[in-house]
Design a protein around this motif. Sequence first.
Motif: not given
Length: 151
Positions: A71-82
């Motif tokens: 929805e937002t196209f934001e990308i996250f590392a493993e620790e923020d996968k939720l």
Amino acid sequence: MIFKRSKKNTNSDQVRVTLPQVKQAVKQFEADMPTPINRTVLIMADKSIDLARLKRYLGGVPQQKFYMSRETFEIFAEEDKLVPYYLDLVQSAVDNYINDTGKLPLIEDAWLPEVHYRLLSTESYLKETPPFPLYITDEEMMLTHRPEHFE
């Protein structure tokens, strides 16, 4: 005799990358694709990014996993996968609520424009409550998990 090259990634193909490098690779991937194709084609069922498709931009396949919100196209590392999971879940609920009522589902008198999870749940727009607050931005009513967005 014909030998087929294995499509499996070998350890020599693996690289370590940073979150900014993955963000840049995703942007470049999208820029290189024909017009109807966007970065969401990289998102797998678990919200992880298909990093094998970014190999040419990253110099190999990263060892670590990265995740993206559809929805937002934001990308996250493993620790923020939720975070992308909840961003997509709540963004859809917020969009549907706004379409149906013409109102924003915000907590009244809150310092920041925080999404009112209880209202969305009570009205059957949201089936699962995130363990952290989300906020509605002025940018096309998109959500963010970062309160510093408003500073």
